[in-house]
Design an enzyme around this catalytic site. Structure first.
Site, PDB file in Angstrom:
ATOM      1  N   GLU A  46       0.860  -1.196   0.000  1.00 27.48           N
ATOM      2  CA  GLU A  46       0.000   0.000   0.000  1.00 27.48           C
ATOM      3  C   GLU A  46       0.900   1.252   0.000  1.00 27.48           C
ATOM      4  O   GLU A  46       1.958   1.255   0.638  1.00 27.48           O
ATOM      5  CB  GLU A  46      -0.837  -0.016   1.292  1.00 27.48           C
ATOM      6  CG  GLU A  46      -1.660   1.236   1.559  1.00 27.48           C
ATOM      7  CD  GLU A  46      -2.252   1.250   2.982  1.00 27.48           C
ATOM      8  OE1 GLU A  46      -1.608   0.739   3.925  1.00 27.48           O
ATOM      9  OE2 GLU A  46      -3.368   1.776   3.129  1.00 27.48           O
ATOM     10  N   ASN A 106      -7.067   6.166  -1.783  1.00 24.93           N
ATOM     11  CA  ASN A 106      -5.942   5.275  -1.483  1.00 24.93           C
ATOM     12  C   ASN A 106      -6.107   4.097  -2.454  1.00 24.93           C
ATOM     13  O   ASN A 106      -6.993   3.256  -2.278  1.00 24.93           O
ATOM     14  CB  ASN A 106      -6.023   4.833  -0.011  1.00 24.93           C
ATOM     15  CG  ASN A 106      -4.823   4.032   0.423  1.00 24.93           C
ATOM     16  OD1 ASN A 106      -4.080   3.502  -0.400  1.00 24.93           O
ATOM     17  ND2 ASN A 106      -4.640   3.913   1.723  1.00 24.93           N
ATOM     18  N   LYS A 123      -9.331   1.942  -1.971  1.00 25.23           N
ATOM     19  CA  LYS A 123      -9.545   1.383  -0.622  1.00 25.23           C
ATOM     20  C   LYS A 123     -10.910   1.766  -0.051  1.00 25.23           C
ATOM     21  O   LYS A 123     -11.255   2.957   0.018  1.00 25.23           O
ATOM     22  CB  LYS A 123      -8.422   1.865   0.297  1.00 25.23           C
ATOM     23  CG  LYS A 123      -8.434   1.263   1.691  1.00 25.23           C
ATOM     24  CD  LYS A 123      -7.169   1.706   2.431  1.00 25.23           C
ATOM     25  CE  LYS A 123      -7.051   1.132   3.820  1.00 25.23           C
ATOM     26  NZ  LYS A 123      -5.805   1.570   4.486  1.00 25.23           N
ATOM     27  N   GLU A 142      -6.171   8.634   7.806  1.00 28.14           N
ATOM     28  CA  GLU A 142      -6.670   8.221   6.479  1.00 28.14           C
ATOM     29  C   GLU A 142      -8.044   8.810   6.196  1.00 28.14           C
ATOM     30  O   GLU A 142      -8.365   9.154   5.061  1.00 28.14           O
ATOM     31  CB  GLU A 142      -6.713   6.693   6.370  1.00 28.14           C
ATOM     32  CG  GLU A 142      -5.347   6.092   6.175  1.00 28.14           C
ATOM     33  CD  GLU A 142      -5.410   4.652   5.708  1.00 28.14           C
ATOM     34  OE1 GLU A 142      -5.988   4.383   4.651  1.00 28.14           O
ATOM     35  OE2 GLU A 142      -4.887   3.791   6.441  1.00 28.14           O
ATOM     36  N   CYS A 168      -4.755  -3.041   2.821  1.00 20.83           N
ATOM     37  CA  CYS A 168      -4.489  -2.966   4.264  1.00 20.83           C
ATOM     38  C   CYS A 168      -5.683  -3.300   5.150  1.00 20.83           C
ATOM     39  O   CYS A 168      -6.015  -4.450   5.348  1.00 20.83           O
ATOM     40  CB  CYS A 168      -3.891  -1.607   4.612  1.00 20.83           C
ATOM     41  SG  CYS A 168      -3.118  -1.673   6.251  1.00 20.83           S
ATOM     42  N   ASN A 193       0.320  -1.014   5.318  1.00 21.89           N
ATOM     43  CA  ASN A 193       1.198  -0.239   6.211  1.00 21.89           C
ATOM     44  C   ASN A 193       0.548  -0.363   7.579  1.00 21.89           C
ATOM     45  O   ASN A 193      -0.425   0.340   7.869  1.00 21.89           O
ATOM     46  CB  ASN A 193       1.211   1.247   5.853  1.00 21.89           C
ATOM     47  CG  ASN A 193       2.031   1.587   4.631  1.00 21.89           C
ATOM     48  OD1 ASN A 193       3.138   2.087   4.718  1.00 21.89           O
ATOM     49  ND2 ASN A 193       1.455   1.350   3.459  1.00 21.89           N
TER      50      ASN A 193
HETATM   51  N1  CDV Z   1      -3.054   1.357   6.637  1.00 20.39           N
HETATM   52  C1  CDV Z   1      -3.978   0.703   7.372  1.00 20.39           C
HETATM   53  O1  CDV Z   1      -5.082   0.481   6.934  1.00 20.39           O
HETATM   54  N2  CDV Z   1      -3.602   0.368   8.639  1.00 20.39           N
HETATM   55  C2  CDV Z   1      -4.485  -0.256   9.574  1.00 20.39           C
HETATM   56  C3  CDV Z   1      -4.102   0.087  10.984  1.00 20.39           C
HETATM   57  C4  CDV Z   1      -4.329   1.513  11.283  1.00 20.39           C
HETATM   58  C5  CDV Z   1      -4.860  -0.745  11.997  1.00 20.39           C
HETATM   59  C6  CDV Z   1      -4.507  -1.771   9.444  1.00 20.39           C
HETATM   60  O2  CDV Z   1      -5.612  -2.337   9.454  1.00 20.39           O
HETATM   61  O3  CDV Z   1      -3.452  -2.402   9.406  1.00 20.39           O
END
Ligand code: CDV
Length: 308
Positions: A46, A106, A123, A142, A168, A193
């Protein structure tokens, strides 16, 4: 038989001061290494091109536009697309997208082995908050900088394999995988991330975070009889630690490749996509076993409604 060596290009940290060109050069090194190992499909994290900028609070949101790409490919990423075409490697990577009409997403894209974009995902599950939160040890903004994705969870037939993307936080939601499972997906790619600590729960450290990530990826793979590649941006970005733990999971839910470092690291797995057929035609034969008349709540409500 459809077989493809899938590569996960875990990336170490990108600092605030690092240019796109510097990061793309690292992505190209990983791609050359992948080519030497026969990789046909390479998965990057990501927001691969920059530091994880949503950790920085910017009063004026327009300031954050610096981190967004207005077109893809662009000057900085063109060499990566050219190399992918030269080496015959399909790829996916994430980046912050600013559309011509001013929307912020994103995003991740999927290419074929000619370096042509064949799919785009934006996303959907955005974690974090909109305003500066003094209670948190680290900000996760975000919801300030991105809008929820507007493209849904799609699947593309790419290089003979049914591929879908998520990003993510999406991996923690079963709906993500099921929407793609219902399109017969055989490979779900998910860049992430993930901070190594939970800024709202000091008791949740690296071990627990890695566990929850693997748990989510493995169950998504098993319950939809699909390969899953979950690939991290890892290491310490300007003092902020991100966990590694990139994995490739098979359609039975077993981890078949796993990163060992928090730096740039290639993992690979020789994936026989015919392995997806067994689960899809037996215990997870959706056409025979799903009972949609009882699933209405899943799309009818968001929050919990407890019985009286
Ligand atoms: N970049 C993300 O989506 N990170 C989230 C964190 C903040 C919990 C994740 O689900 O990994």
């Amino acid at each position: 038989m459809t077989r493809l060596i899938v590569g996960g290009a875990q990336m170490g940290p990108a600092q605030k001061a690092d240019s796109r060109e510097t990061v793309v050069a690292r992505m190209m090194d990983l791609m050359r290494e992948a080519s030497a190992k026969g990789v046909g499909m390479l998965v990057y994290p990501e927001l691969a091109l920059t530091t994880f900028f949503p950790r920085w609070y910017m009063e004026d949101r327009a300031e954050a536009d610096f981190w967004f790409e207005r077109e893809m490919p662009n000057g900085a990423t063109r060499p990566l697309f050219d190399l992918a075409a030269e080496l015959g490697i399909a790829m996916t990577f994430g980046y912050a997208e600013l559309t011509p009409d001013g929307h912020h997403f994103n995003t991740s894209i999927l290419t074929n082995r000619k370096g042509e974009i064949v799919g785009k995902y934006r996303k959907i599950h955005l974690p974090g908050h909109v305003e500066y939160d003094p209670e948190r040890t680290h900000q996760h903004l975000e919801k300030r900088y991105f809008e929820p994705g507007d493209l849904g969870f799609n699947v593309w037939r790419n290089e003979g394999v049914l591929m879908g993307m998520a990003i993510c936080n999406d991996r923690r939601w079963p709906e993500t995988f099921r929407c793609m499972g219902l399109q017969g997906v055989q490979l779900v790619t998910i860049g992430y991330n993930t901070p190594s600590v939970n800024s709202q729960n000091g008791g949740e450290g690296l071990k627990e975070r890695l566990f929850h990530s693997e748990l989510s990826l493995q169950v998504g793979a098993y319950q939809n009889a699909t390969f899953v590649a979950g690939i991290a941006k890892a290491g310490v970005e300007d003092g902020n630690p991100l966990m590694g733990g990139s994995v490739i999971v098979d359609p039975n839910g077993f981890i078949i490749a796993k990163a060992e470092t928090e730096g740039d690291e290639l993992i690979t797995a020789d994936c026989d996509f015919d392995l997806c057929a067994f689960g899809k035609s037996t215990i997870f034969d959706f056409a025979r076993h799903r009972r949609i008349e009882h699933y209405g709540r899943i799309t009818a409500q968001t929050g919990v409604i407890e019985p009286r």
